[in-house]
Scaffold this motif. Structure first.
Motif, mmCIF file in Angstrom:
data_model
loop_
_atom_site.group_PDB
_atom_site.id
_atom_site.type_symbol
_atom_site.label_atom_id
_atom_site.label_comp_id
_atom_site.label_asym_id
_atom_site.label_seq_id
_atom_site.Cartn_x
_atom_site.Cartn_y
_atom_site.Cartn_z
ATOM 1 N N PHE A 1 5.872 5.279 -14.262
ATOM 2 C CA PHE A 1 6.981 4.537 -14.550
ATOM 3 C C PHE A 1 6.874 3.084 -14.808
ATOM 4 C CE2 PHE A 1 7.960 8.024 -11.521
ATOM 5 C CZ PHE A 1 8.896 8.633 -12.086
ATOM 6 N N SER A 2 7.552 2.463 -15.676
ATOM 7 C CA SER A 2 7.665 0.973 -15.889
ATOM 8 C C SER A 2 9.050 0.481 -15.354
ATOM 9 C CB SER A 2 7.529 0.895 -17.581
ATOM 10 O OG SER A 2 8.638 1.363 -18.058
ATOM 11 N N GLU B 1 11.119 -1.082 -17.057
ATOM 12 C CA GLU B 1 12.168 -0.822 -17.882
ATOM 13 C C GLU B 1 12.541 0.553 -18.027
ATOM 14 O OE1 GLU B 1 13.045 -1.575 -22.651
ATOM 15 O OE2 GLU B 1 11.182 -2.148 -21.914
ATOM 16 N N ASP B 2 11.711 1.504 -17.634
ATOM 17 C CA ASP B 2 12.297 3.015 -17.877
ATOM 18 C C ASP B 2 13.163 3.162 -16.640
ATOM 19 O OD1 ASP B 2 10.807 3.416 -20.096
ATOM 20 O OD2 ASP B 2 9.008 3.860 -19.128
ATOM 21 N N CYS B 3 12.767 2.516 -15.583
ATOM 22 C CA CYS B 3 13.460 2.685 -14.364
ATOM 23 C C CYS B 3 15.019 2.207 -14.340
ATOM 24 C CB CYS B 3 12.838 2.163 -13.107
ATOM 25 S SG CYS B 3 11.123 2.860 -12.925
ATOM 26 N N ALA C 1 17.118 4.411 -16.737
ATOM 27 C CA ALA C 1 17.306 5.743 -16.075
ATOM 28 C C ALA C 1 18.387 5.719 -15.180
ATOM 29 C CB ALA C 1 16.118 6.538 -15.328
#
Length: 312
Positions: free
Chosen positions: A14-15, A17-19, A22
């Motif tokens: 996970f990055s 930004e992705d977190c 989401a």
């Protein structure tokens, strides 16, 4: 070491930004909504290192974690997301601390906050339709001491399941601690399950509900509900060496959550966390051993639940 290595290999990366993306989608699936005025338009701002959302209408500022189980956390979102993914495997705080590189205290708090979100969700989903019920006693002989009260040594438990009308299979399961007064017999009849039915199932207004009392195993082998119950016992023994009465219900709810959501565990847990208000460590560790019956009324008050559930 091999267990932690295996879990690491199956944990997605996970990055930050992705977190954030989401969590944004989980918290506001239909787009940003101001918690004060309900406005849809916002500005993104950065204040003291925090990323905030300011409502264009009323200028109210809110964050991604505000009003969620993550509110007030100092742990990076990436580590929270790893913990959510690992909970689908049923992980101990000791192993979680090693895998996401936090202290045991932080790992314990993360795990129990996630379990709390599951408990709030569980309280809002009573079993409906035809039911199967199984009564048993959970004991933790490894840690029992002669001086322990009898209620510490053996916990009455009811496993219940709603039945799918088409397939006849278990649709949704719950495993709940019962008080010794409400469930104190080893001869299991429908009357023994009154407290469970009153608290964790919808009201049968038609009078057509069929309730089947099953055993964990019989001549035909292990029953489907018995397999769920034995799976819970085995997981508690393997992972934690058994659980005492204080937090037993939280662990049982976690196990049933995984059984009910199956492969959708991570996404379902993320959604729950984004919609459940946080709970403090002080509330989590306070001593409450009683099991209080509160009848299901068809309404869910998450704020009240979030202050009254746990740790019974």
């Amino acid at each position: 070491m091999s267990a932690s290595k295996n879990l690491c290999e199956h944990t997605p990366s996970f990055s930050e930004e992705d977190c954030e993306i989401a969590l944004f989608r989980a918290k506001w699936p239909d787009g940003f909504r101001c918690p004060r005025c309900g406005g849809f338009d916002f500005y993104r701002i950065v204040s003291r290192g925090r990323r905030l959302f300011e409502c264009s209408s009323c200028s109210h500022q809110t964050s991604l974690t505000s009003g969620t189980i993550l509110q007030g956390t100092r742990t990076p979102l990436v580590k929270w997301f790893h913990a959510m993914h690992l909970m689908h495997s049923g992980i101990s705080a000791v192993l979680l601390a090693e895998l996401i590189q936090v202290t045991y205290k932080t790992a314990w708090l993360i795990n129990h906050k996630l379990r709390f979100a599951i408990q709030v969700h569980d309280e809002g989903r009573p079993l409906a339709g035809n039911l199967q019920l199984l009564g048993d006693f959970y004991a933790r002989p490894v840690t029992n001491r002669p001086a322990d009260p009898l209620e510490y040594r053996e916990e009455p438990v009811v496993a219940g399941a709603s039945i799918d009308a088409e397939s006849g299979e278990l649709a949704e399961v719950k495993i709940k601690r019962m008080s010794a007064k409400a469930f104190n017999r080893r001869t299991f009849e429908v009357d023994s399950f009154g407290s469970f039915l009153w608290r964790h199932t919808t009201e049968d207004r038609t009078g057509s509900r069929h309730i089947e009392i099953v055993k964990a195993s019989g001549r035909e082998g292990v029953s489907e509900l018995g397999a769920v119950w034995r799976g819970a016992i085995g997981w508690l023994a393997r992972t934690f060496g058994g659980i005492g009465p204080k937090h037993l219900q939280a662990y049982l709810d976690e196990y049933c959550f995984r059984v009910n959501v199956r492969a959708e565990g991570f996404n379902a847990l993320l959604t729950l966390c984004s919609r459940t208000r946080t709970i403090t460590q002080r509330e989590l560790v306070r001593k409450r051993f009683g099991v209080h019956a509160i009848r299901w009324t068809g309404r869910t008050y998450l704020v009240k639940l979030s202050r009254s559930l746990c740790i019974s």
